[in-house]
Structures are given as structure tokens and as C-alpha cells.
Design a protein around this motif. Structure first.
Motif, PDB file in Angstrom:
ATOM      1  N   SER A 141      32.653  35.706  46.678  1.00  8.30           N
ATOM      2  CA  SER A 141      32.950  37.035  47.212  1.00  8.30           C
ATOM      3  C   SER A 141      31.672  37.799  47.503  1.00  8.30           C
ATOM      4  CB  SER A 141      33.807  37.818  46.223  1.00  8.30           C
ATOM      5  OG  SER A 141      33.073  38.036  45.042  1.00  8.30           O
ATOM      6  N   ASP A 142      31.788  38.756  48.363  1.00  5.74           N
ATOM      7  CA  ASP A 142      30.655  39.588  48.769  1.00  5.74           C
ATOM      8  C   ASP A 142      30.521  40.729  47.769  1.00  5.74           C
ATOM      9  OD1 ASP A 142      29.851  41.515  51.771  1.00  5.74           O
ATOM     10  OD2 ASP A 142      28.600  40.689  50.207  1.00  5.74           O
ATOM     11  N   SER A 143      29.657  40.563  46.808  1.00  2.00           N
ATOM     12  CA  SER A 143      29.461  41.581  45.789  1.00  2.00           C
ATOM     13  C   SER A 143      27.972  41.725  45.507  1.00  2.00           C
ATOM     14  CB  SER A 143      30.203  41.182  44.514  1.00  2.00           C
ATOM     15  OG  SER A 143      29.582  40.039  43.952  1.00  2.00           O
ATOM     16  N   ALA A 144      27.658  42.523  44.523  1.00  2.00           N
ATOM     17  CA  ALA A 144      26.250  42.733  44.169  1.00  2.00           C
ATOM     18  C   ALA A 144      25.595  41.430  43.729  1.00  2.00           C
ATOM     19  CB  ALA A 144      26.148  43.770  43.059  1.00  2.00           C
ATOM     20  N   THR A 145      26.376  40.472  43.262  1.00  3.28           N
ATOM     21  CA  THR A 145      25.805  39.221  42.783  1.00  3.28           C
ATOM     22  C   THR A 145      25.967  38.081  43.779  1.00  3.28           C
ATOM     23  OG1 THR A 145      27.863  38.657  41.659  1.00  3.28           O
ATOM     24  CG2 THR A 145      26.203  39.846  40.369  1.00  3.28           C
ATOM     25  N   SER A 146      26.503  38.335  44.958  1.00  6.23           N
ATOM     26  CA  SER A 146      26.744  37.222  45.885  1.00  6.23           C
ATOM     27  C   SER A 146      25.457  36.561  46.337  1.00  6.23           C
ATOM     28  CB  SER A 146      27.572  37.679  47.088  1.00  6.23           C
ATOM     29  OG  SER A 146      26.862  38.603  47.873  1.00  6.23           O
ATOM     30  N   ARG A 160      26.254  26.611  53.921  1.00  4.82           N
ATOM     31  CA  ARG A 160      27.202  27.659  54.335  1.00  4.82           C
ATOM     32  C   ARG A 160      28.202  27.068  55.316  1.00  4.82           C
ATOM     33  NH1 ARG A 160      24.528  33.287  53.824  1.00  4.82           N
ATOM     34  NH2 ARG A 160      22.701  32.774  52.569  1.00  4.82           N
ATOM     35  N   ALA A 161      29.464  27.331  55.049  1.00  4.37           N
ATOM     36  CA  ALA A 161      30.532  26.790  55.893  1.00  4.37           C
ATOM     37  C   ALA A 161      31.320  27.881  56.608  1.00  4.37           C
ATOM     38  CB  ALA A 161      31.477  25.933  55.053  1.00  4.37           C
ATOM     39  N   GLY A 162      31.003  29.125  56.336  1.00  3.88           N
ATOM     40  CA  GLY A 162      31.685  30.209  57.037  1.00  3.88           C
ATOM     41  C   GLY A 162      31.917  31.414  56.146  1.00  3.88           C
ATOM     42  N   THR A 163      32.435  32.446  56.771  1.00  2.00           N
ATOM     43  CA  THR A 163      32.749  33.685  56.072  1.00  2.00           C
ATOM     44  C   THR A 163      34.140  34.133  56.477  1.00  2.00           C
ATOM     45  OG1 THR A 163      30.422  34.333  56.021  1.00  2.00           O
ATOM     46  CG2 THR A 163      32.047  36.085  55.695  1.00  2.00           C
ATOM     47  N   TRP A 164      34.928  34.471  55.479  1.00  3.70           N
ATOM     48  CA  TRP A 164      36.231  35.075  55.738  1.00  3.70           C
ATOM     49  C   TRP A 164      36.024  36.583  55.640  1.00  3.70           C
ATOM     50  CZ3 TRP A 164      38.557  31.663  51.354  1.00  3.70           C
ATOM     51  CH2 TRP A 164      38.659  30.342  51.783  1.00  3.70           C
ATOM     52  N   ARG A 165      36.086  37.251  56.758  1.00  7.75           N
ATOM     53  CA  ARG A 165      35.831  38.694  56.815  1.00  7.75           C
ATOM     54  C   ARG A 165      37.013  39.477  56.250  1.00  7.75           C
ATOM     55  NH1 ARG A 165      30.650  38.722  57.380  1.00  7.75           N
ATOM     56  NH2 ARG A 165      29.910  37.574  59.160  1.00  7.75           N
ATOM     57  N   HIS A 166      36.684  40.447  55.402  1.00  9.54           N
ATOM     58  CA  HIS A 166      37.684  41.352  54.823  1.00  9.54           C
ATOM     59  C   HIS A 166      38.881  40.601  54.256  1.00  9.54           C
ATOM     60  CE1 HIS A 166      35.990  44.664  57.656  1.00  9.54           C
ATOM     61  NE2 HIS A 166      35.166  44.357  56.672  1.00  9.54           N
ATOM     62  N   ALA A 167      38.606  39.539  53.519  1.00  9.90           N
ATOM     63  CA  ALA A 167      39.671  38.683  52.992  1.00  9.90           C
ATOM     64  C   ALA A 167      40.386  39.283  51.789  1.00  9.90           C
ATOM     65  CB  ALA A 167      39.096  37.320  52.618  1.00  9.90           C
ATOM     66  N   LYS A 195      39.776  45.099  46.939  1.00 11.21           N
ATOM     67  CA  LYS A 195      39.624  45.387  45.520  1.00 11.21           C
ATOM     68  C   LYS A 195      38.650  46.541  45.367  1.00 11.21           C
ATOM     69  CE  LYS A 195      38.875  43.063  41.076  1.00 11.21           C
ATOM     70  NZ  LYS A 195      38.504  41.816  40.387  1.00 11.21           N
ATOM     71  N   PHE A 196      38.892  47.381  44.404  1.00 11.94           N
ATOM     72  CA  PHE A 196      38.053  48.550  44.151  1.00 11.94           C
ATOM     73  C   PHE A 196      37.945  49.447  45.382  1.00 11.94           C
ATOM     74  CE2 PHE A 196      35.992  45.361  41.170  1.00 11.94           C
ATOM     75  CZ  PHE A 196      36.758  45.756  40.081  1.00 11.94           C
ATOM     76  N   GLU A 197      39.079  49.568  46.067  1.00 11.84           N
ATOM     77  CA  GLU A 197      39.189  50.477  47.222  1.00 11.84           C
ATOM     78  C   GLU A 197      38.251  50.122  48.369  1.00 11.84           C
ATOM     79  OE1 GLU A 197      41.724  52.660  47.289  1.00 11.84           O
ATOM     80  OE2 GLU A 197      42.211  51.792  45.339  1.00 11.84           O
ATOM     81  N   ARG A 198      38.004  48.815  48.533  1.00 13.06           N
ATOM     82  CA  ARG A 198      37.192  48.391  49.677  1.00 13.06           C
ATOM     83  C   ARG A 198      37.541  46.958  50.064  1.00 13.06           C
ATOM     84  NH1 ARG A 198      32.400  45.307  48.623  1.00 13.06           N
ATOM     85  NH2 ARG A 198      32.115  44.926  46.401  1.00 13.06           N
ATOM     86  N   TRP A 199      37.258  46.626  51.315  1.00 11.22           N
ATOM     87  CA  TRP A 199      37.430  45.258  51.798  1.00 11.22           C
ATOM     88  C   TRP A 199      36.254  44.419  51.343  1.00 11.22           C
ATOM     89  CZ3 TRP A 199      41.935  43.785  53.234  1.00 11.22           C
ATOM     90  CH2 TRP A 199      42.798  44.668  53.866  1.00 11.22           C
ATOM     91  N   ILE A 200      36.547  43.175  51.002  1.00 10.12           N
ATOM     92  CA  ILE A 200      35.505  42.285  50.504  1.00 10.12           C
ATOM     93  C   ILE A 200      35.524  40.991  51.318  1.00 10.12           C
ATOM     94  CG2 ILE A 200      34.663  40.996  48.507  1.00 10.12           C
ATOM     95  CD1 ILE A 200      36.126  43.147  46.789  1.00 10.12           C
ATOM     96  N   ASP A 201      34.351  40.597  51.816  1.00 12.28           N
ATOM     97  CA  ASP A 201      34.209  39.324  52.514  1.00 12.28           C
ATOM     98  C   ASP A 201      34.122  38.190  51.498  1.00 12.28           C
ATOM     99  OD1 ASP A 201      34.013  40.805  54.854  1.00 12.28           O
ATOM    100  OD2 ASP A 201      31.845  40.537  55.051  1.00 12.28           O
ATOM    101  N   VAL A 202      34.418  36.990  51.960  1.00 13.18           N
ATOM    102  CA  VAL A 202      34.297  35.794  51.129  1.00 13.18           C
ATOM    103  C   VAL A 202      33.456  34.780  51.891  1.00 13.18           C
ATOM    104  CG1 VAL A 202      35.542  33.879  50.064  1.00 13.18           C
ATOM    105  CG2 VAL A 202      36.503  36.188  49.971  1.00 13.18           C
TER     106      VAL A 202
END
Length: 178
Positions: free
Chosen positions: A120-125, A139-146, A149-156
Motif C-alpha cells: 500500500s501507498d503509505s509512509a512506509t511504502s 515493479r509490476a504495476g500500481t492499482w490507483r485508489h484501490a 482507509k483513514f478518510e483517503r484513497w490509497i494506491d497499491v
């Protein structure tokens, strides 16, 4: 430094995962599971013949990692997903590398083909992505706004390690998805 997880580790595993559920984005769960539920999950991983390992530093629980089926369709039986959780205060000490290396080697020993990292796209990603890259994941790709949580969209971010790039037909049965 790593060993197979046991029932005696469940309290520490549950506490670490619960903290991540409540404060982090490494998981998209929003309610921490109970210790009984984590015991069910541990047994489900083991029942499939997949590893769940624990790391200790100087006898202290430092984190855990496991493999699970990547998708629940038979054609995916040679691909697994890794999960790695490092205890607070243990980051930056090589624990994540030891844990991820241990489950990757077990996947290789099982005759599996790919290990996927779903980050997930977080402070530790950035640290997690770097760890996966250092162990040969690409890297095989990114799932945008998948996830939300915590009142925001998170990429994977999806990362993939090919354990046997020259492989022809599989020689092992793969993961039991039943």
C-alpha cells in the motif's frame, strides 16, 4: 533469527497486526481480528503447506511473515503473495529482509513460480518497495485508489519476483486452493 510460528506467538502476532490495522495502511482491514481469528489464519496458511515465520532479535519478538495464495483460482496455484510485519522499534534492523528472504526461500523450495508483493501507498511504502527490490522483485504495476482507509484513497503497488524465469511446465503441485 527466524523460525516457524507457533501458537505461543499468537498474542504477539495479534498485537502487531492489530496495531497495523488501527494505525497503518499495510492492511486494508479496519477492525483488528481476535487472537482466535489469527489462529484460524495461521492454521489456514499451514494447511496449504505455506510458511508462516517469526523473527526474534535477542529473544524478543521482532515480526512475522507468511505466504498466502495470490488469487483463489486454480491457474494461480504457482503464485503466492507475501505479507511482512515488523514490530515497533525493530524497523531498520534488517528484520524485514530476514523475514522476506525466509519466505521467498520456502516458496522456491516448494517449487512455486512467483512471489507477489502487494504494497500500500503509505509512509512506509518506500522502505517496503526498496526491500522488495533489493531481493529481486520488480515493479509490476500500481492499482490507483484501490482502497479507502483513514478518510483517503490509497494506491497499491504490485511487485513480482520470478523464482524460475527459465521454467517450462511446473514440476510441483502448487498451492492447494481447496
Amino acid at each position: 533469527m527466524t523460525r516457524d510460528a507457533t501458537a505461543a506467538d499468537l498474542a504477539a502476532i495479534t498485537a502487531l497486526y492489530g496495531r497495523e490495522v488501527l494505525t497503518g495502511t499495510a492492511t486494508f482491514e479496519e477492525t483488528p481480528p481476535s487472537e482466535d481469528e489469527m489462529a484460524v489464519r495461521l492454521e489456514a496458511v499451514r494447511a496449504r503447506g505455506l510458511p508462516w515465520v517469526v523473527a526474534e532479535v535477542d529473544g524478543v519478538f521482532a515480526g512475522y511473515a507468511y505466504l498466502s495464495p495470490f488469487r483463489n483460482r486454480n491457474a494461480y496455484r504457482y503464485t503466492v503473495e507475501n505479507s511482512v510485519y515488523v514490530a515497533g522499534g525493530m524497523q531498520g534492523r534488517g528484520v524485514g529482509r530476514v523475514l522476506l528472504s525466509a519466505v521467498v526461500e520456502r516458496a522456491r523450495d516448494l517449487g512455486l513460480r512467483h512471489v507477489m508483493g502487494v504494497i500500500s501507498d503509505s509512509a512506509t511504502s518506500a522502505a517496503s518497495i526498496g526491500l522488495h527490490e533489493r531481493l529481486g522483485f520488480e515493479r509490476a504495476g500500481t492499482w490507483r485508489h484501490a482502497g479507502w482507509k483513514f478518510e483517503r484513497w490509497i494506491d497499491v503497488h504490485v511487485m513480482q519476483l520470478d523464482l524460475d524465469p527459465d521454467a517450462a511446465a511446473p514440476t510441483a503441485p502448487g498451492v492447494d486452493l481447496a
